[in-house]
Design a protein around this motif. Structure first.
Motif, PDB file in Angstrom:
ATOM      1  N   VAL A 263      -0.181 -10.007 -17.052  1.00 52.04           N
ATOM      2  CA  VAL A 263       0.516  -8.979 -16.117  1.00 52.04           C
ATOM      3  C   VAL A 263      -0.593  -7.832 -15.802  1.00 52.04           C
ATOM      4  N   THR A 264      -0.794  -7.566 -14.763  1.00 50.52           N
ATOM      5  CA  THR A 264      -1.589  -6.245 -14.293  1.00 50.52           C
ATOM      6  C   THR A 264      -0.446  -5.290 -13.595  1.00 50.52           C
ATOM      7  N   GLY A 265      -1.326  -4.271 -12.995  1.00 46.09           N
ATOM      8  CA  GLY A 265      -0.331  -3.293 -12.176  1.00 46.09           C
ATOM      9  C   GLY A 265       0.859  -2.630 -12.597  1.00 46.09           C
ATOM     10  N   ALA A 266       0.923  -2.879 -14.154  1.00 46.35           N
ATOM     11  CA  ALA A 266       1.969  -1.722 -14.641  1.00 46.35           C
ATOM     12  C   ALA A 266       1.508  -0.527 -14.729  1.00 46.35           C
ATOM     13  N   ASN A 267       2.722   0.402 -15.189  1.00 50.51           N
ATOM     14  CA  ASN A 267       2.352   1.822 -15.487  1.00 50.51           C
ATOM     15  C   ASN A 267       1.709   2.163 -16.593  1.00 50.51           C
ATOM     16  N   ALA A 268       1.439   1.147 -17.548  1.00 53.10           N
ATOM     17  CA  ALA A 268       0.569   1.488 -18.460  1.00 53.10           C
ATOM     18  C   ALA A 268       0.536  -0.003 -19.256  1.00 53.10           C
TER      19      ALA A 268
END
Lengths: 415, 415
Positions: free
Chosen positions: B297-302
């Protein structure tokens, strides 16, 4: 659709209940061929003028276009005629802008056909996620659907919304409010992707009570928290969960307009009974289910923690497979309590299977025998009781066992 | 024990790796008959004077007596000889006061036999929960075990700690620290009840590096967060998860005593590689596994939210059964993102299977074909990539599919 070759062994023995006519509501269902063939997949509920409508919906961040549309409409203060239109076979979720366009086409066509304000038309869609819905197959049938409306059509409607369900789910109660015999009846679908974070699955409940929208919404919200929100099949939350409650006001009673009205409690009790009945039927029809499991947690430091401990037990694959194998493996219950993240003290825990005391004071009970546990696990309905010994927080959750049937259905079915 | 009739199809093709001797560590394993028969179930690691020991453990609130005992000892500033003793077959968890007594009997007997301070004896137990452990079967074997110590016995030790594992899991790395060739080697067990909330399962890692206890603990904690903590088989967290890392200081190097030491980074990289290797082997041996699944998972807020979204996907029974059925059912990935409770926006989500772009901008990608997805799902190793399009938070989690094999093992096995 998965080939449903047999009805859940936990289906109500009496079959679909006899549901009363709710004055002010009519139903129709037919085959639109949205995805399935050879079965009904589209249902309409027509609601008379003055009906108040309450709703609760999935909190999924990827909820469907129909859910987003309903959420926007449910708070509007309108009281003309209303309608509920539901299709199975395609959930219209994660279908981009075209998903909203499809909802607009469907509600627009129904408004045109029936004269109901489109802002009072609530739709739900259930089935495969991420495929464009063939909305024109729905709009093509709206005239025929409207012509078929019948006050006695609730069972047909309940059948049209099924997906992997093995039986249609209905429930009813009557309640006397100041001498008026008020009826509540509804139906639900749900079998997999069941772990409502607030609403669950699709459920539609109808009453002839006269009750304002605000009070109705509050009654629904409270009952939902203790019924549909307490069911889990696989811990997976749907993008489409919807519960709608419509009150036609046709009963011979002065309208209820305040939550403090003394009649609200009796109404809530009856509503709770209908919703609990439907919720447990969903667990009974859990994909592959062979055992119904009720998890009661008491003695938590509050109700919220009790609910989360109960969910941790009810969602544990190891607990659910142990029940499937008729194995009184209470160590897995200890594990699930431990992993819940909620406060628990080993030496205060008490565990029962039904009335059989299994473990207490951080240890297996001296009175417990493996034979008694194994005999209990042969029942179709298993009660797991856990007391945390901390305070008076309590919760009950319903689920089913995890079997080869679940794997077969879900390694096979696009949902 | 479940009848393990075949090795996981995902087991490393090369079999158990050739592990180096770690100067200062000796191993022994034998049959004590704690629960199993016809196999080894007790292992001892003897650690030379000056060895520093770091550990991470399950955060379960129902963790075992052995874990509680280890936690209390791991922070002590002692540096004499040390030992690790592990049995399989019984976890000694939820066994009340007698569980602590059993740990004291076992560590006391080993201290008496070997002269190692009981405060430097770390034990683990894995197997059935809630049954009193037959500690006398362990203490009866301690003399024989101590006499069998051998620097070359790591594979035997790895085999003695297996429960439902279908293959023993080992890994090694060497790293040059200022010219000293430092070795790191270890082994792990784990197959079901795998969803570590910090440590996972049993893993024992040894190095001849000279490194202080505090620095060693910090290196272990950091590597654990990205390796064992990123594996899940069934979302169920064990009462006994333990990772111990022992550094004998026998390598020809000046001791590392500060985390800011420039050699720490190279050591951490090698340690991470060993732990990641073992962690992925646990997913490869997930109960009933036929596919290894990596969720990026990428592009999360942290990073934290990314980890929770990845776990929601990796723990979803519907995602796992779809992979088992070789069904490119990406709608279930959308569902799992939606239920994670983390921030996600439908129209910013991008989903890939390996390098195949599946969905973007709230809709299936125009370039995606069901044929390409179906062909990809036939691989043994499936990469699911999700970009949330919000910020740069990222996480990777490893899991396996959910098959009939899991049901068979767990409806049958008392663990």
């Amino acid at each position: 659709m998965a080939k449903i070759t047999h009805v859940s062994p936990l289906a109500p023995k009496a079959g679909f209940p006899s549901l009363p006519v709710i004055d002010g509501v009519r139903f129709a269902a037919l085959e639109a061929g949205v995805r399935y063939s050879g079965r009904t997949d589209l249902m309409l509920a027509d609601l008379c003028e003055g009906t108040t409508v309450a709703g609760v919906f999935t909190r999924s961040s990827t909820r469907s276009a129909a859910v987003l549309d309903c959420e926007q409409k449910i708070g509007l203060d309108l009281d003309g005629r209303a309608a509920i239109l539901v299709n199975s076979g395609n959930s219209n979720a994660f279908t981009g802008k075209s998903g909203f366009d499809a909802v607009a086409k469907i509600t627009g066509a129904l408004a045109e056909e029936t004269g109901v304000d489109a802002q009072r038309i609530f739709t739900s869609s259930t089935g495969v996620i991420g495929e464009p819905i063939k909305w024109e197959r729905i709009t093509a049938k709206i005239g025929e659907l409207n012509a078929a409306l019948d006050a006695d059509g609730m069972e047909l409607a309940a059948r049209a919304i099924m997906t992997t369900d093995t039986f249609p789910k209905g429930a009813t109660q009557t309640v006397s409010l100041d001498g008026a015999e008020v009826k509540i009846a509804g139906f639900a679908k749900g079998s997999g992707m069941i772990a409502p974070d607030m609403a669950t699955m699709l459920a539609y409940i109808f009453t002839d009570a006269a009750i304002s929208r605000d009070v109705l919404q509050q009654c629904l919200w409270l009952a939902n928290a203790k019924t549909f929100n307490c069911v889990t099949v696989d811990g997976d939350t749907s993008t489409s969960d919807t519960v709608l409650l419509a009150a036609t006001g046709k009963a011979e009673m002065a309208p209820i307009t305040e939550f403090s009205d003394p009649r609200v409690e009796a109404f809530r009790t009856a509503l709770h009974a209908v919703m609990k009945d439907l919720a447990i039927q969903i667990a009974r029809d859990g994909e592959g289910a062979t055992k119904l499991i009720e998890v009661q947690v008491t003695g938590a430091n509050a109700n919220g923690p009790a609910h989360r401990v109960a969910k941790a037990i009810a969602n544990s694959p190891l607990v659910k497979t142990a029940v499937a194998g008729e194995d009184p493996n209470w160590g897995r219950i200890v594990m699930a309590v431990g992993k819940s993240g909620e406060r628990a003290e080993r030496d205060r825990l008490t565990i029962w299977f039904g009335d059989i005391l299994v473990a207490e004071k951080g240890w297996v009970s001296p009175s417990y025998t493996e034979e008694a546990g194994a005999a209990y696990m042969k029942n179709d309905e298993i009660l797991i009781r856990v007391d945390l010994g901390l305070d008076d927080g309590a919760a009950t959750v319903w689920t089913c066992d995890l079997t080869h049937g679940y794997i077969t259905i879900n390694a096979d079915y696009r949902s």
